[in-house]
Write a protein that holds these residues in place. Sequence first.
Motif, PDB file in Angstrom:
ATOM      1  N   PRO A  68       0.837  -1.203   0.000  1.00 37.22           N
ATOM      2  CA  PRO A  68       0.000   0.000   0.000  1.00 37.22           C
ATOM      3  C   PRO A  68       0.872   1.253   0.000  1.00 37.22           C
ATOM      4  O   PRO A  68       2.026   1.232   0.450  1.00 37.22           O
ATOM      5  CB  PRO A  68      -0.790  -0.122   1.307  1.00 37.22           C
ATOM      6  N   VAL A  69       0.330   2.338  -0.521  1.00 33.61           N
ATOM      7  CA  VAL A  69       1.102   3.572  -0.688  1.00 33.61           C
ATOM      8  C   VAL A  69       1.742   4.030   0.619  1.00 33.61           C
ATOM      9  O   VAL A  69       2.943   4.310   0.685  1.00 33.61           O
ATOM     10  CB  VAL A  69       0.186   4.684  -1.263  1.00 33.61           C
ATOM     11  N   ARG A  70       0.962   4.097   1.688  1.00 34.08           N
ATOM     12  CA  ARG A  70       1.497   4.633   2.943  1.00 34.08           C
ATOM     13  C   ARG A  70       2.565   3.716   3.538  1.00 34.08           C
ATOM     14  O   ARG A  70       3.566   4.190   4.083  1.00 34.08           O
ATOM     15  CB  ARG A  70       0.359   4.854   3.950  1.00 34.08           C
ATOM     16  N   ARG A  71       2.359   2.414   3.420  1.00 32.67           N
ATOM     17  CA  ARG A  71       3.357   1.496   3.985  1.00 32.67           C
ATOM     18  C   ARG A  71       4.674   1.596   3.242  1.00 32.67           C
ATOM     19  O   ARG A  71       5.748   1.637   3.859  1.00 32.67           O
ATOM     20  CB  ARG A  71       2.831   0.057   3.959  1.00 32.67           C
ATOM     21  N   LEU A  72       4.613   1.638   1.908  1.00 29.84           N
ATOM     22  CA  LEU A  72       5.858   1.747   1.150  1.00 29.84           C
ATOM     23  C   LEU A  72       6.531   3.086   1.404  1.00 29.84           C
ATOM     24  O   LEU A  72       7.766   3.168   1.489  1.00 29.84           O
ATOM     25  CB  LEU A  72       5.576   1.565  -0.348  1.00 29.84           C
ATOM     26  N   ALA A  73       5.735   4.148   1.554  1.00 31.41           N
ATOM     27  CA  ALA A  73       6.313   5.462   1.850  1.00 31.41           C
ATOM     28  C   ALA A  73       7.081   5.431   3.164  1.00 31.41           C
ATOM     29  O   ALA A  73       8.192   5.992   3.273  1.00 31.41           O
ATOM     30  CB  ALA A  73       5.203   6.513   1.905  1.00 31.41           C
ATOM     31  N   GLU A  74       6.509   4.780   4.185  1.00 27.92           N
ATOM     32  CA  GLU A  74       7.208   4.675   5.469  1.00 27.92           C
ATOM     33  C   GLU A  74       8.490   3.865   5.332  1.00 27.92           C
ATOM     34  O   GLU A  74       9.531   4.236   5.895  1.00 27.92           O
ATOM     35  CB  GLU A  74       6.281   4.022   6.494  1.00 27.92           C
ATOM     36  N   GLU A  75       8.436   2.759   4.572  1.00 25.60           N
ATOM     37  CA  GLU A  75       9.614   1.909   4.412  1.00 25.60           C
ATOM     38  C   GLU A  75      10.746   2.648   3.690  1.00 25.60           C
ATOM     39  O   GLU A  75      11.923   2.452   4.011  1.00 25.60           O
ATOM     40  CB  GLU A  75       9.249   0.648   3.640  1.00 25.60           C
ATOM     41  N   LEU A  76      10.386   3.502   2.718  1.00 24.59           N
ATOM     42  CA  LEU A  76      11.408   4.188   1.923  1.00 24.59           C
ATOM     43  C   LEU A  76      11.761   5.570   2.482  1.00 24.59           C
ATOM     44  O   LEU A  76      12.711   6.207   1.998  1.00 24.59           O
ATOM     45  CB  LEU A  76      10.931   4.332   0.479  1.00 24.59           C
ATOM     46  N   GLY A  77      11.011   6.045   3.468  1.00 24.10           N
ATOM     47  CA  GLY A  77      11.281   7.359   4.039  1.00 24.10           C
ATOM     48  C   GLY A  77      10.933   8.500   3.100  1.00 24.10           C
ATOM     49  O   GLY A  77      11.623   9.520   3.073  1.00 24.10           O
ATOM     50  N   VAL A  78       9.855   8.326   2.317  1.00 21.38           N
ATOM     51  CA  VAL A  78       9.413   9.373   1.394  1.00 21.38           C
ATOM     52  C   VAL A  78       7.952   9.693   1.713  1.00 21.38           C
ATOM     53  O   VAL A  78       7.312   9.024   2.522  1.00 21.38           O
ATOM     54  CB  VAL A  78       9.546   8.931  -0.087  1.00 21.38           C
ATOM     55  N   SER A  79       7.423  10.708   1.045  1.00 21.39           N
ATOM     56  CA  SER A  79       6.029  11.078   1.294  1.00 21.39           C
ATOM     57  C   SER A  79       5.095  10.121   0.551  1.00 21.39           C
ATOM     58  O   SER A  79       5.469   9.553  -0.495  1.00 21.39           O
ATOM     59  CB  SER A  79       5.769  12.502   0.812  1.00 21.39           C
ATOM     60  N   PRO A  80       3.877   9.940   1.063  1.00 17.57           N
ATOM     61  CA  PRO A  80       2.894   9.124   0.340  1.00 17.57           C
ATOM     62  C   PRO A  80       2.631   9.638  -1.067  1.00 17.57           C
ATOM     63  O   PRO A  80       2.380   8.862  -1.995  1.00 17.57           O
ATOM     64  CB  PRO A  80       1.635   9.221   1.216  1.00 17.57           C
ATOM     65  N   GLY A  81       2.710  10.962  -1.261  1.00 21.02           N
ATOM     66  CA  GLY A  81       2.499  11.527  -2.594  1.00 21.02           C
ATOM     67  C   GLY A  81       3.546  11.058  -3.597  1.00 21.02           C
ATOM     68  O   GLY A  81       3.250  10.875  -4.781  1.00 21.02           O
ATOM     69  N   THR A  82       4.775  10.870  -3.115  1.00 20.73           N
ATOM     70  CA  THR A  82       5.842  10.390  -4.006  1.00 20.73           C
ATOM     71  C   THR A  82       5.546   8.978  -4.496  1.00 20.73           C
ATOM     72  O   THR A  82       5.674   8.666  -5.682  1.00 20.73           O
ATOM     73  CB  THR A  82       7.195  10.422  -3.277  1.00 20.73           C
ATOM     74  N   VAL A  83       5.116   8.113  -3.577  1.00 17.54           N
ATOM     75  CA  VAL A  83       4.776   6.736  -3.960  1.00 17.54           C
ATOM     76  C   VAL A  83       3.551   6.734  -4.868  1.00 17.54           C
ATOM     77  O   VAL A  83       3.500   6.006  -5.861  1.00 17.54           O
ATOM     78  CB  VAL A  83       4.540   5.872  -2.718  1.00 17.54           C
ATOM     79  N   ALA A  84       2.559   7.559  -4.532  1.00 22.00           N
ATOM     80  CA  ALA A  84       1.349   7.628  -5.353  1.00 22.00           C
ATOM     81  C   ALA A  84       1.675   8.063  -6.774  1.00 22.00           C
ATOM     82  O   ALA A  84       1.113   7.534  -7.752  1.00 22.00           O
ATOM     83  CB  ALA A  84       0.335   8.578  -4.716  1.00 22.00           C
ATOM     84  N   THR A  85       2.594   9.013  -6.928  1.00 29.31           N
ATOM     85  CA  THR A  85       3.014   9.461  -8.266  1.00 29.31           C
ATOM     86  C   THR A  85       3.705   8.332  -9.017  1.00 29.31           C
ATOM     87  O   THR A  85       3.475   8.136 -10.219  1.00 29.31           O
ATOM     88  CB  THR A  85       3.947  10.669  -8.151  1.00 29.31           C
ATOM     89  N   ALA A  86       4.536   7.572  -8.329  1.00 31.34           N
ATOM     90  CA  ALA A  86       5.210   6.433  -8.960  1.00 31.34           C
ATOM     91  C   ALA A  86       4.205   5.395  -9.433  1.00 31.34           C
ATOM     92  O   ALA A  86       4.289   4.884 -10.559  1.00 31.34           O
ATOM     93  CB  ALA A  86       6.203   5.811  -7.987  1.00 31.34           C
ATOM     94  N   TYR A  87       3.240   5.087  -8.586  1.00 33.89           N
ATOM     95  CA  TYR A  87       2.217   4.096  -8.946  1.00 33.89           C
ATOM     96  C   TYR A  87       1.368   4.600 -10.122  1.00 33.89           C
ATOM     97  O   TYR A  87       0.983   3.815 -10.999  1.00 33.89           O
ATOM     98  CB  TYR A  87       1.332   3.792  -7.741  1.00 33.89           C
ATOM     99  N   LYS A  88       1.076   5.897 -10.131  1.00 31.97           N
ATOM    100  CA  LYS A  88       0.286   6.455 -11.230  1.00 31.97           C
ATOM    101  C   LYS A  88       1.030   6.286 -12.556  1.00 31.97           C
ATOM    102  O   LYS A  88       0.429   5.895 -13.572  1.00 31.97           O
ATOM    103  CB  LYS A  88      -0.002   7.933 -10.966  1.00 31.97           C
ATOM    104  N   GLU A  89       2.326   6.566 -12.559  1.00 30.11           N
ATOM    105  CA  GLU A  89       3.124   6.407 -13.777  1.00 30.11           C
ATOM    106  C   GLU A  89       3.133   4.951 -14.232  1.00 30.11           C
ATOM    107  O   GLU A  89       2.985   4.654 -15.424  1.00 30.11           O
ATOM    108  CB  GLU A  89       4.556   6.880 -13.537  1.00 30.11           C
ATOM    109  N   LEU A  90       3.283   4.033 -13.286  1.00 32.72           N
ATOM    110  CA  LEU A  90       3.309   2.606 -13.632  1.00 32.72           C
ATOM    111  C   LEU A  90       1.961   2.138 -14.171  1.00 32.72           C
ATOM    112  O   LEU A  90       1.909   1.306 -15.085  1.00 32.72           O
ATOM    113  CB  LEU A  90       3.707   1.789 -12.401  1.00 32.72           C
ATOM    114  N   ARG A  91       0.867   2.675 -13.620  1.00 30.89           N
ATOM    115  CA  ARG A  91      -0.462   2.323 -14.129  1.00 30.89           C
ATOM    116  C   ARG A  91      -0.639   2.830 -15.555  1.00 30.89           C
ATOM    117  O   ARG A  91      -1.160   2.124 -16.421  1.00 30.89           O
ATOM    118  CB  ARG A  91      -1.564   2.896 -13.227  1.00 30.89           C
ATOM    119  N   GLN A  92      -0.220   4.060 -15.801  1.00 25.29           N
ATOM    120  CA  GLN A  92      -0.375   4.637 -17.140  1.00 25.29           C
ATOM    121  C   GLN A  92       0.423   3.865 -18.185  1.00 25.29           C
ATOM    122  O   GLN A  92       0.037   3.812 -19.354  1.00 25.29           O
ATOM    123  CB  GLN A  92       0.063   6.100 -17.118  1.00 25.29           C
ATOM    124  N   ARG A  93       1.507   3.255 -17.760  1.00 24.53           N
ATOM    125  CA  ARG A  93       2.333   2.482 -18.689  1.00 24.53           C
ATOM    126  C   ARG A  93       1.923   1.014 -18.743  1.00 24.53           C
ATOM    127  O   ARG A  93       2.537   0.218 -19.437  1.00 24.53           O
ATOM    128  CB  ARG A  93       3.806   2.611 -18.282  1.00 24.53           C
TER     129      ARG A  93
END
Length: 439
Positions: free
Chosen positions: A36-61
Amino acid sequence: MAAQYAIEGATAKGIAASVERGVSEGGLAPGDALPPVRRLAEELGVSPGTVATAYKELRQRGLIVTRGRGGTVVAEVPSMASRRPPRVPAGLVDLSAGFPDPAFLPVLRPPAAVAPVYGSHRAAPRLAHLEALTRAWFERDGVPAEHVTFAHGALDCIARLLSTELRPGDSVAVEDPGFHHVLDLVPALGLRAVPVAVDGEGLVPESLRAALRGGVRAVVCSPRGQCPTGAFFTRARRDELVEVLREFPEVLVVEDDHNAEVGGAAAYTLAAAGLDRWAQVRTASKHLGIDLRWAGVACDAVTLARHDRRMVMTSGWVSHVLQETVADLLADGAVRDLVAAGEEAYAERRSALLGALGSYGIRAVGASGLNVWVPVRDESAVVNGLRTQGWWVAAGARFRIAAPPAVRITTATLAPADALRLAADFAEVLGDAQATYGG
């Protein structure tokens, strides 16, 4: 998510690249769940928005899909190793490819002269006389032809229709078993293939209804000469399917009538039934030549506009040299006679193999088109067994999602006398398989 793969990255692009690397290297397999976005954000030390943007790009592709409560998972990408036909071993009779008999294909004669024009053909992409021939071709079978256009073959057209109509992660109902290139194309576009069962009359209505209730946004099917089973719509089955589809008027129905001239079956098409959103694609490959990368398309007005807008932005138009070649062939009476002779021969060859197999108690189907579909218990055992007898047939795996195992035999070039020998060899192979595998 696969336990052995850890997603890395400190930016959206870095995270997306890490997931893509995991997919390409096999660390992440189709269907594997992503955190999930929030869990991965915590694991990587980034904001949830950063993970959400990454997932959005992967979905579009088309690399990942989100399934509501099912979470975000790696998309079902085409398995090219299983879908692509293996190379035919030397010295074998090739009955695996699905191609027409060259004896019933005309010699291609491109026009002797095509006058140069200033600029491009984007303003007038279709030759008027080929457009008129195309309208008549569809109207002959009751398909409305007020709106027609051209494409570079059936798959080119289907890809354009789906990519303009749907978004990555959307679902498409496909035949199962079905045309292996369509089964590859749908996930390659980032879409999810939903299998619909097929019997001797084509799509099974209740299976289609279940797929539509599950949220599919498009349906891709064949009205006759279905690959690989040879199924075709009867009038009664077509009417049943139309009744189901009318409950979902927003769904785009794409018919691939690639065997229109050589299928050996009447045309009871969904395209002629007055649906809101529809398209029928017809190609020249099976009756005029596989090198003619041209397709005629009849469709509703909205579908035409979306298809042609995308066409203008990409290839622009189908070559006028190619259009002139196709037009000359469609208007040639001698070519029509040759095609009719091919349709008759293909029907005789299908029937000969079905009858020969039946004499050994082997159940097979192939009511139209160029192929016969034979259910078996073990595809590999049958393919390898027939190989030792000098035959090369197609394992059914690349045509199936959830359908039972089978092999596909192309009968287009199989003489009736050879069908008797093939059936005898098939029966012997099945006997060997039963002794080895218990049935």
